[in-house]
Structure formats: structure tokens, C-alpha cells
Design a protein around this motif. Sequence first.
Motif, PDB file in Angstrom:
ATOM      1  N   GLU A   1       5.716  -0.749   3.754  1.00  0.00           N
ATOM      2  CA  GLU A   1       6.610  -1.157   2.665  1.00  0.00           C
ATOM      3  C   GLU A   1       7.160  -2.559   2.916  1.00  0.00           C
ATOM      4  O   GLU A   1       7.254  -3.374   1.984  1.00  0.00           O
TER       5      GLU A   1
ATOM      6  N   SER B   1      13.094   5.709   2.030  1.00  0.00           N
ATOM      7  CA  SER B   1      12.001   6.533   1.518  1.00  0.00           C
ATOM      8  C   SER B   1      11.528   7.576   2.528  1.00  0.00           C
ATOM      9  O   SER B   1      12.241   8.524   2.831  1.00  0.00           O
TER      10      SER B   1
ATOM     11  N   SER C   1       5.713   4.142  -3.469  1.00  0.00           N
ATOM     12  CA  SER C   1       6.054   2.719  -3.497  1.00  0.00           C
ATOM     13  C   SER C   1       4.872   1.833  -3.115  1.00  0.00           C
ATOM     14  O   SER C   1       4.762   0.694  -3.588  1.00  0.00           O
TER      15      SER C   1
ATOM     16  N   LEU D   1      13.432   1.642  -2.947  1.00  0.00           N
ATOM     17  CA  LEU D   1      12.343   2.524  -2.562  1.00  0.00           C
ATOM     18  C   LEU D   1      12.954   3.811  -2.009  1.00  0.00           C
ATOM     19  O   LEU D   1      13.429   3.848  -0.877  1.00  0.00           O
TER      20      LEU D   1
END
Length: 217
Positions: free
Chosen positions: A159, A149, A133, A80
Motif C-alpha cells: 500500500e 487495513s 486498496s 485505506l
Amino acid sequence: MSISRYLFFLRKALIRLIVGRTKFYHLEAIEREELSLLDSVKPKNEVERCVLDGATDIYEHLTTLFLLIIETKAKTIVELGTRNGESTIALVEGAKKTNGKVFSFDLDPCLETKKRIKSLNLDSYWSFKQSNSLDVDWKTEIDHLFIDSSHKYSETLAELKKFEPYLRNGGVITLHDIVTCPEVMNAIDKYFEKRSDIMIYRFFNNHGLAVIVKNSK
């Protein structure tokens, strides 16, 4: 000495100067000697080349990522945050060794990374999708999850909530920038605060890296 490595040394030297002049001169001599020795080292793979180049904020962790993929025999790797592709190369080179595949997601098109992966003939071990993501439809078991990220607390936490449940027992999560972006470490602490099935290892160099291992028992 390469220009990028010289600039990196210069940046560290300025930090040393702020920390303390006496300590700075001592460490400057040590690092100059180490850097001169590194000039004679010949990289054995692209990961080592990136490490020796020392041009990015994650170069000191690339061998760790490469090692983790190989030693855990990771087949399905999720990344990610791709940006310029330094971490991507380490992950994909590892995937090549395990006959696995890296699935990368980034808001940007990462055109330079695509060129680098293609030039290294690693296309078959890499899949890229330009996407947030959190919008990705993911339902597959994960062996290694790498997060680099937004570095925001809420998004990092989201996430982890979205992808960690798919992490297999014995799998690994790595997150970059836990030192320079404290919100990342705060999200880790919050998400795993009541978990007894994981171990968290923290590296504080090169912006910081968290290595989280899910218990195989």
C-alpha cells in the motif's frame, strides 16, 4: 458515565491489575476522577463526541487526524480501511473544513458507516468504494493518506509503494495499530529506511499511531 466509557475503564482496570495491584489502585482513583469530569464536557462536533464516547480502539487519535487535515489544508484524503467509520468521521469532518474530500476503500460494504455519514450530512465530502486498496486505479495527488487495513507486513508495504509516490510535498501519512500490530511498523521502517525526506512521529497510546510527514523542501 456512558456504558461504553465504563466498559473501557473496566478493561483498563483489568490491565492495571495485571501490571501491579498498588499501581492499579492509584491509577484507578485518578482515572475515575478524570472520567467523572469528562461527563460534564459537551462535545462541540462529532469528532469530540466520538472521542468522549471512547468506544473504539482509535478514539484517542481522532482529534489528531481531524487536526492534521485542517492544519495541512488537506483537500484529497485517502483512507485505506474504513470498518465502523470512527476514523472516517474524523477525516470527513476535517475535509468539510478544508472543502476537501475523503476517498475510502474497504473490502467490506461498511453499511453502518454509510448510514452514519449520511445522518451527519457529510455525503458530499466522502466517496466510498468496496474494493481491495491494491486493486484501486489511483493516479491523483494525495494530501493525506490514512492506512488502517489488513495490518499485514506485505500488504502494508504494498500500500505504501502504491500510494506514497502520489503524496505531495508537505503531505502526511498516518497508520494505526503500530503497537498492537508490529508488522505495520516493520513495513514503515522497511519502506522508508533509505529516505531522508520524511519525519516519522510515533504515538504509543490507543494501539499506536504513526504520523509521517513528507518534507516540503
